[in-house]
Design a protein around this motif. Structure first.
Motif, PDB file in Angstrom:
ATOM      1  N   LYS A  36       0.746  -1.126  -0.058  1.00 44.34           N
ATOM      2  CA  LYS A  36       0.012   0.026  -0.028  1.00 44.34           C
ATOM      3  C   LYS A  36       0.843   1.302  -0.067  1.00 44.34           C
ATOM      4  CE  LYS A  36      -4.310  -1.807   2.038  1.00 44.34           C
ATOM      5  NZ  LYS A  36      -5.110  -1.298   0.751  1.00 44.34           N
ATOM      6  N   LYS A  37       2.003   1.360   0.557  1.00 46.21           N
ATOM      7  CA  LYS A  37       2.894   2.305   0.654  1.00 46.21           C
ATOM      8  C   LYS A  37       4.409   1.993  -0.430  1.00 46.21           C
ATOM      9  CE  LYS A  37       1.927   3.587   5.395  1.00 46.21           C
ATOM     10  NZ  LYS A  37       2.489   3.565   6.821  1.00 46.21           N
ATOM     11  N   GLN A  38       4.605   3.342  -1.160  1.00 44.18           N
ATOM     12  CA  GLN A  38       5.417   3.079  -1.960  1.00 44.18           C
ATOM     13  C   GLN A  38       7.004   2.903  -1.178  1.00 44.18           C
ATOM     14  OE1 GLN A  38       6.704   6.352  -4.515  1.00 44.18           O
ATOM     15  NE2 GLN A  38       7.058   5.220  -6.190  1.00 44.18           N
ATOM     16  N   SER A  39       6.883   3.492   0.010  1.00 48.99           N
ATOM     17  CA  SER A  39       8.336   3.149   1.006  1.00 48.99           C
ATOM     18  C   SER A  39       8.504   1.849   1.264  1.00 48.99           C
ATOM     19  CB  SER A  39       8.059   4.010   2.234  1.00 48.99           C
ATOM     20  OG  SER A  39       6.950   3.895   2.935  1.00 48.99           O
ATOM     21  N   ASP A  40       7.219   0.813   1.488  1.00 55.23           N
ATOM     22  CA  ASP A  40       7.391  -0.263   1.788  1.00 55.23           C
ATOM     23  C   ASP A  40       7.916  -1.160   0.549  1.00 55.23           C
ATOM     24  OD1 ASP A  40       6.473  -0.088   4.296  1.00 55.23           O
ATOM     25  OD2 ASP A  40       4.585  -0.460   3.992  1.00 55.23           O
ATOM     26  N   ALA A  41       7.299  -0.846  -0.561  1.00 58.90           N
ATOM     27  CA  ALA A  41       7.788  -1.567  -2.028  1.00 58.90           C
ATOM     28  C   ALA A  41       9.448  -1.273  -1.983  1.00 58.90           C
ATOM     29  CB  ALA A  41       7.236  -1.062  -3.014  1.00 58.90           C
ATOM     30  N   ARG A  42       9.939  -0.039  -2.031  1.00 59.08           N
ATOM     31  CA  ARG A  42      11.237   0.310  -2.227  1.00 59.08           C
ATOM     32  C   ARG A  42      12.220  -0.363  -0.948  1.00 59.08           C
ATOM     33  NH1 ARG A  42      10.463   6.824  -2.749  1.00 59.08           N
ATOM     34  NH2 ARG A  42       9.844   6.946  -5.145  1.00 59.08           N
TER      35      ARG A  42
ATOM     36  N   VAL B 287      15.841  -7.414  -1.161  1.00 61.21           N
ATOM     37  CA  VAL B 287      16.134  -8.392  -2.042  1.00 61.21           C
ATOM     38  C   VAL B 287      17.459  -8.246  -2.908  1.00 61.21           C
ATOM     39  CG1 VAL B 287      15.076  -9.205  -4.215  1.00 61.21           C
ATOM     40  CG2 VAL B 287      13.493  -9.089  -2.264  1.00 61.21           C
ATOM     41  N   LYS B 288      17.662  -6.864  -3.228  1.00 60.55           N
ATOM     42  CA  LYS B 288      18.840  -6.673  -3.983  1.00 60.55           C
ATOM     43  C   LYS B 288      20.014  -6.789  -3.098  1.00 60.55           C
ATOM     44  CE  LYS B 288      19.089  -3.681  -7.009  1.00 60.55           C
ATOM     45  NZ  LYS B 288      19.267  -2.508  -7.897  1.00 60.55           N
ATOM     46  N   GLN B 289      20.007  -6.732  -1.810  1.00 61.73           N
ATOM     47  CA  GLN B 289      21.211  -7.105  -0.800  1.00 61.73           C
ATOM     48  C   GLN B 289      21.362  -8.579  -0.614  1.00 61.73           C
ATOM     49  OE1 GLN B 289      20.440  -5.650   3.105  1.00 61.73           O
ATOM     50  NE2 GLN B 289      22.299  -6.428   3.958  1.00 61.73           N
ATOM     51  N   ARG B 290      20.064  -9.197  -0.526  1.00 60.61           N
ATOM     52  CA  ARG B 290      20.374 -10.491  -0.030  1.00 60.61           C
ATOM     53  C   ARG B 290      20.581 -11.458  -1.492  1.00 60.61           C
ATOM     54  NH1 ARG B 290      16.327 -13.343   4.012  1.00 60.61           N
ATOM     55  NH2 ARG B 290      17.786 -14.892   3.578  1.00 60.61           N
TER      56      ARG B 290
ATOM     57  N   ALA C  14      17.012  -2.747 -12.220  1.00 60.72           N
ATOM     58  CA  ALA C  14      16.602  -1.396 -12.138  1.00 60.72           C
ATOM     59  C   ALA C  14      15.128  -1.479 -11.203  1.00 60.72           C
ATOM     60  CB  ALA C  14      16.249  -0.752 -13.178  1.00 60.72           C
ATOM     61  N   ALA C  15      15.308  -0.784 -10.071  1.00 61.17           N
ATOM     62  CA  ALA C  15      14.038  -0.635  -9.156  1.00 61.17           C
ATOM     63  C   ALA C  15      12.757  -0.032  -9.894  1.00 61.17           C
ATOM     64  CB  ALA C  15      14.291  -0.202  -7.875  1.00 61.17           C
ATOM     65  N   ASP C  16      11.735  -0.713  -9.448  1.00 58.76           N
ATOM     66  CA  ASP C  16      10.318  -0.121 -10.191  1.00 58.76           C
ATOM     67  C   ASP C  16       9.287  -0.317  -9.231  1.00 58.76           C
ATOM     68  OD1 ASP C  16       8.555   0.785 -11.893  1.00 58.76           O
ATOM     69  OD2 ASP C  16       8.292  -1.344 -12.904  1.00 58.76           O
ATOM     70  N   THR C  17       8.562   0.688  -8.931  1.00 55.90           N
ATOM     71  CA  THR C  17       7.390   0.774  -8.001  1.00 55.90           C
ATOM     72  C   THR C  17       6.157   1.212  -8.628  1.00 55.90           C
ATOM     73  OG1 THR C  17       8.144   2.775  -7.016  1.00 55.90           O
ATOM     74  CG2 THR C  17       9.131   0.860  -5.881  1.00 55.90           C
ATOM     75  N   ASP C  18       5.870   0.917  -9.667  1.00 55.61           N
ATOM     76  CA  ASP C  18       4.567   1.303 -10.365  1.00 55.61           C
ATOM     77  C   ASP C  18       3.623   1.189  -9.491  1.00 55.61           C
ATOM     78  OD1 ASP C  18       6.149   2.529 -12.625  1.00 55.61           O
ATOM     79  OD2 ASP C  18       5.486   0.841 -13.982  1.00 55.61           O
ATOM     80  N   ARG C  19       2.425   1.974  -9.600  1.00 57.12           N
ATOM     81  CA  ARG C  19       1.160   1.934  -8.858  1.00 57.12           C
ATOM     82  C   ARG C  19       0.134   1.023  -9.772  1.00 57.12           C
ATOM     83  NH1 ARG C  19      -2.171   5.959  -5.009  1.00 57.12           N
ATOM     84  NH2 ARG C  19      -3.413   4.529  -3.926  1.00 57.12           N
TER      85      ARG C  19
ATOM     86  N   LYS D 129       3.750  -2.020  -7.026  1.00 53.51           N
ATOM     87  CA  LYS D 129       4.293  -3.317  -7.227  1.00 53.51           C
ATOM     88  C   LYS D 129       5.839  -3.155  -7.092  1.00 53.51           C
ATOM     89  CE  LYS D 129       0.336  -5.080 -10.071  1.00 53.51           C
ATOM     90  NZ  LYS D 129       0.103  -5.633 -11.373  1.00 53.51           N
ATOM     91  N   ALA D 130       6.201  -4.073  -6.202  1.00 49.05           N
ATOM     92  CA  ALA D 130       7.807  -3.872  -5.962  1.00 49.05           C
ATOM     93  C   ALA D 130       8.672  -4.953  -7.191  1.00 49.05           C
ATOM     94  CB  ALA D 130       8.357  -4.456  -4.661  1.00 49.05           C
ATOM     95  N   ARG D 131       9.382  -4.348  -8.152  1.00 48.43           N
ATOM     96  CA  ARG D 131       9.831  -5.024  -9.061  1.00 48.43           C
ATOM     97  C   ARG D 131      11.470  -4.774  -9.268  1.00 48.43           C
ATOM     98  NH1 ARG D 131       5.191  -5.210 -14.048  1.00 48.43           N
ATOM     99  NH2 ARG D 131       3.847  -6.500 -12.837  1.00 48.43           N
ATOM    100  N   ILE D 132      11.918  -5.630  -9.648  1.00 50.68           N
ATOM    101  CA  ILE D 132      13.629  -5.477 -10.214  1.00 50.68           C
ATOM    102  C   ILE D 132      13.514  -5.827 -11.568  1.00 50.68           C
ATOM    103  CG2 ILE D 132      15.902  -5.962  -9.807  1.00 50.68           C
ATOM    104  CD1 ILE D 132      15.103  -6.578  -6.751  1.00 50.68           C
ATOM    105  N   GLN D 133      13.692  -4.991 -12.610  1.00 50.60           N
ATOM    106  CA  GLN D 133      13.608  -4.982 -13.702  1.00 50.60           C
ATOM    107  C   GLN D 133      14.792  -5.170 -14.652  1.00 50.60           C
ATOM    108  OE1 GLN D 133      10.651  -2.194 -15.046  1.00 50.60           O
ATOM    109  NE2 GLN D 133      12.036  -0.571 -15.000  1.00 50.60           N
ATOM    110  N   ASN D 134      14.787  -5.241 -15.978  1.00 55.46           N
ATOM    111  CA  ASN D 134      15.994  -5.306 -16.612  1.00 55.46           C
ATOM    112  C   ASN D 134      17.099  -6.402 -16.420  1.00 55.46           C
ATOM    113  OD1 ASN D 134      15.097  -2.868 -17.876  1.00 55.46           O
ATOM    114  ND2 ASN D 134      16.741  -1.638 -16.894  1.00 55.46           N
ATOM    115  N   LEU D 135      16.531  -7.450 -16.167  1.00 55.32           N
ATOM    116  CA  LEU D 135      17.364  -8.866 -16.012  1.00 55.32           C
ATOM    117  C   LEU D 135      17.191  -9.650 -17.124  1.00 55.32           C
ATOM    118  CD1 LEU D 135      15.736  -9.425 -12.329  1.00 55.32           C
ATOM    119  CD2 LEU D 135      18.119  -8.290 -12.881  1.00 55.32           C
TER     120      LEU D 135
END
Length: 422
Positions: free
Chosen positions: A357-363, A369-372, A381-386, A392-398
């Motif tokens: 629900k919050k963009q900060s939580d998605a980030r 995930v990127k750390q672990r 690249a991080a993506d938090t489109d609403r 939605k918390a996404r890591i793209q360009n993979l």
């Protein structure tokens, strides 16, 4: 019966010993709460203890096995009620009319007659404290138009929150073979209530309320008995056994415990208290630099017959202090093709690791995930489109290989992940 302080020290000592031993699963430690459960009852038992702030799983036993939620269902009914209040679709003074179907619901109930009404505020108290089934149906009809449509709304929201193994068929938890959940999913729901609607959480801490001259008491007996407990909900049917979702605060740390399938109210409550006490002590000792965990076999007796020994359920690799996060699952809907340009290398794959629900939580989830799992997603690249009211918390360009490898590793840690193409 051991005294509480002695019982805690015995539990912690065994937990520390088992955490440090590669043969932890062979220990036969048992706490008093579940010492004499019959084998038939053991098949219902499931439990989990979670750090409410981080989502770290401190203890899990059959946490992903399907169970009947019984009246713990009403936490989701209340979650959707809080959502309607926050969006302005409802006011606490609105009237909730009881249809003949609502009035005919089985006890526990308020006993409101068909055509009569109560306020939304009264209905919320009836759900949280009395666990009134007639109020649950009336509220479902108020928000969803019908009980069936509201149940579909409950299931959809459960999936959006990350409750991957939950399906609701009614708003109250009365017996229905289609109504299934897990201990882990109830912990996710409990965290969601606290995180998304803290202004209403106090309802779960209310010891009693008076309706039309009759005082009704909360079924959660740990309220007022165990210091720090301030919620959430009990449940019972013959099929489910005695269930409890409970939360407590101690030394500015909050834990959530879920116990399902207890043989009696007393044994369920004792087991939940033991789990929380040990969880708090583990967190306190970790803060002092000790590397300990709660052993898997600590709180339940040995099942009858041969079993496979697995040691500590969360895995010895978690002893390095990295936290296990209860991530939210993605919304189960087709993913539209992205219009954004992709790198020349053709890396047009992504992983979705949550919906918040919050963009900060998605980030924050993306950063975790990127750390672990940097082996696969460090260059993404991080993506938090609403979309659909959530981020939605996404890591793209993979690459496809990295996306699939990442999701495999992420899911192995009991975290949500979905591979997305383009």
């Amino acid at each position: 019966m051991l005294q509480p302080a002695r019982r805690l020290m015995v539990s912690i000592g065994l937990a520390a010993t088992m955490a440090l031993s590669p043969l932890a699963g062979t220990a036969q430690a048992q706490t008093p709460g579940f010492r004499n459960i019959l084998a038939a009852t053991q098949t219902k038992y499931a439990a989990i203890v979670v750090d409410a702030k981080t989502g770290e799983v401190l203890y899990a036993k059959h946490a992903d096995d399907p169970r009947y939620p019984a009246s713990i269902t009403k936490i989701m009914t209340l979650y959707l009620t809080f959502e309607a209040l926050s969006s302005g679709k409802l006011k606490t003074t609105d009237r909730v009319v009881f249809s003949p179907r609502a009035a005919a619901a089985s006890p526990s109930k308020l006993g409101v007659r068909p055509g009569e009404s109560i306020s939304v505020s009264e209905a919320m108290q009836a759900l949280a404290i009395k666990s009134a089934n007639d109020a649950a149906v009336a509220m479902a009809e108020k928000i969803g138009g019908s009980e069936a449509r509201f149940a579909a709304m409950m299931t959809l929201r459960a999936q959006e929150l990350g409750m991957q193994n939950t399906h609701f068929a009614n708003p109250h938890g009365l017996p229905d073979s289609r109504q299934l959940t897990t201990a882990r999913d109830i912990a996710i729901l409990s965290r969601a209530v606290m995180r998304d609607y803290p202004q209403y959480y106090h309802l779960f801490n209310q010891r009693s309320f008076t309706f039309r001259g009759q005082t009704m008491t909360n079924h959660n007996r740990l309220l007022g008995r165990m210091p720090g407990v301030d919620g959430l909900k009990t449940g019972f049917t013959n099929a489910s056994g005695f269930n409890l979702a409970v939360s407590a605060v101690r030394d500015n740390r909050r834990l959530i415990g879920v116990v399902m399938g207890g043989p009696t109210t007393a044994q369920r409550d004792q087991n939940a208290e033991d789990l929380l006490l040990t969880g708090f002590d583990v967190m306190s000792r970790r803060a002092r630099g000790e590397q300990i965990t709660v052993a898997q076999s600590l709180f339940e007796p040995e099942p009858t017959g041969p079993i496979q020994r697995t040691g500590i359920e969360q895995g010895d690799a978690e002893q390095d202090g990295v936290k296990i996060v209860l991530a939210h699952a993605p919304i189960p809907a087709p993913v539209a093709a992205r219009a954004a340009a992709r790198p020349a290398r053709g890396e047009d794959w992504a992983v979705q690791v949550g919906a918040f629900k919050k963009q900060s939580d998605a980030r924050a989830q993306i950063a975790l995930v990127k750390q672990r799992f940097s082996k696969w997603v460090s260059g993404g690249a991080a993506d938090t489109d609403r979309a659909g009211g959530v981020y939605k918390a996404r890591i793209q360009n993979l690459s496809e290989g990295d996306a699939r490898g990442a999701c495999k590793a992420i899911k192995a840690k009991k975290m949500a992940c979905m591979v997305v193409k383009g």
